[in-house]
Scaffold this motif. Structure first.
Motif, PDB file in Angstrom:
ATOM      1  N   GLU A  81       0.835  -1.210   0.000  1.00 32.28           N
ATOM      2  CA  GLU A  81       0.000   0.000   0.000  1.00 32.28           C
ATOM      3  C   GLU A  81       0.865   1.254   0.000  1.00 32.28           C
ATOM      4  O   GLU A  81       0.583   2.214  -0.727  1.00 32.28           O
ATOM      5  CB  GLU A  81      -0.926   0.012   1.221  1.00 32.28           C
ATOM      6  N   LYS A  82       1.908   1.252   0.807  1.00 28.17           N
ATOM      7  CA  LYS A  82       2.776   2.428   0.868  1.00 28.17           C
ATOM      8  C   LYS A  82       3.509   2.633  -0.457  1.00 28.17           C
ATOM      9  O   LYS A  82       3.640   3.766  -0.922  1.00 28.17           O
ATOM     10  CB  LYS A  82       3.754   2.301   2.045  1.00 28.17           C
ATOM     11  N   ALA A  83       3.951   1.554  -1.090  1.00 26.41           N
ATOM     12  CA  ALA A  83       4.623   1.677  -2.390  1.00 26.41           C
ATOM     13  C   ALA A  83       3.656   2.204  -3.449  1.00 26.41           C
ATOM     14  O   ALA A  83       4.022   3.078  -4.257  1.00 26.41           O
ATOM     15  CB  ALA A  83       5.200   0.326  -2.812  1.00 26.41           C
ATOM     16  N   ALA A  84       2.434   1.706  -3.457  1.00 28.39           N
ATOM     17  CA  ALA A  84       1.422   2.187  -4.416  1.00 28.39           C
ATOM     18  C   ALA A  84       1.105   3.652  -4.166  1.00 28.39           C
ATOM     19  O   ALA A  84       0.936   4.445  -5.112  1.00 28.39           O
ATOM     20  CB  ALA A  84       0.152   1.333  -4.307  1.00 28.39           C
ATOM     21  N   TYR A  85       1.031   4.038  -2.903  1.00 30.46           N
ATOM     22  CA  TYR A  85       0.748   5.432  -2.529  1.00 30.46           C
ATOM     23  C   TYR A  85       1.860   6.358  -3.021  1.00 30.46           C
ATOM     24  O   TYR A  85       1.591   7.400  -3.634  1.00 30.46           O
ATOM     25  CB  TYR A  85       0.595   5.511  -1.017  1.00 30.46           C
ATOM     26  N   ILE A  86       3.100   5.985  -2.779  1.00 29.99           N
ATOM     27  CA  ILE A  86       4.233   6.807  -3.199  1.00 29.99           C
ATOM     28  C   ILE A  86       4.255   6.944  -4.725  1.00 29.99           C
ATOM     29  O   ILE A  86       4.439   8.045  -5.256  1.00 29.99           O
ATOM     30  CB  ILE A  86       5.554   6.230  -2.640  1.00 29.99           C
TER      31      ILE A  86
END
Length: 136
Positions: A81-86
């Motif tokens: 999720e954090k990678a997709a958000y970034i």
């Protein structure tokens, strides 16, 4: 929660602030599953001639940049999720600001629930209170 602090290499612009805020609200709600009504955003502007990367200003380079950090409670979002958000946020800022210097940063802080809160209460306090109400 969360709070997002943004710096943009542009002169201050209320319309751009609204666009940045709306973009981050949409992405933070959709990807990180944070509540829109509890998400706070501040935007600061830094003139491009005062933003230096590798010894040259962004004004000299003809590029834009941004930096933002977001604080979320540790364990509430996955690595994916954090990678997709970034990735989504970087793409969104490229649309908003135009050509970006690669040295544009997004920092997702995983903070401990007992050290983070709003309204005078920690997130741990809110979690425990919610569990006790559910058990009663």
């Amino acid at each position: 929660m969360p709070i997002i602090n943004v710096k943009v290499s542009r002169p201050a612009d209320p319309q751009l602030t609204r666009q940045i805020a709306e973009t981050l609200l949409a992405l933070t709600t959709r990807i990180l599953r944070k509540r829109r009504d509890l998400t706070a955003i501040t935007v600061d502007y830094v003139p491009p001639e005062h933003w230096v990367v590798g010894g040259r200003t962004l004004a000299e380079l003809g590029l834009n940049s941004f930096y933002f950090d977001i604080k979320v409670v540790d364990g509430t979002n996955t690595k994916d999720e954090k990678a997709a958000y970034i990735a989504a946020c970087f793409a969104a800022f490229q649309e908003l600001l135009g050509p970006l210097h690669e040295e544009s940063y997004i920092h997702v802080h995983d903070v401990r629930e007992q050290a983070y809160g709003y309204g005078g209460l920690t997130q741990e306090h809110r979690y425990v209170s919610q569990r006790l109400r559910a058990a009663a």
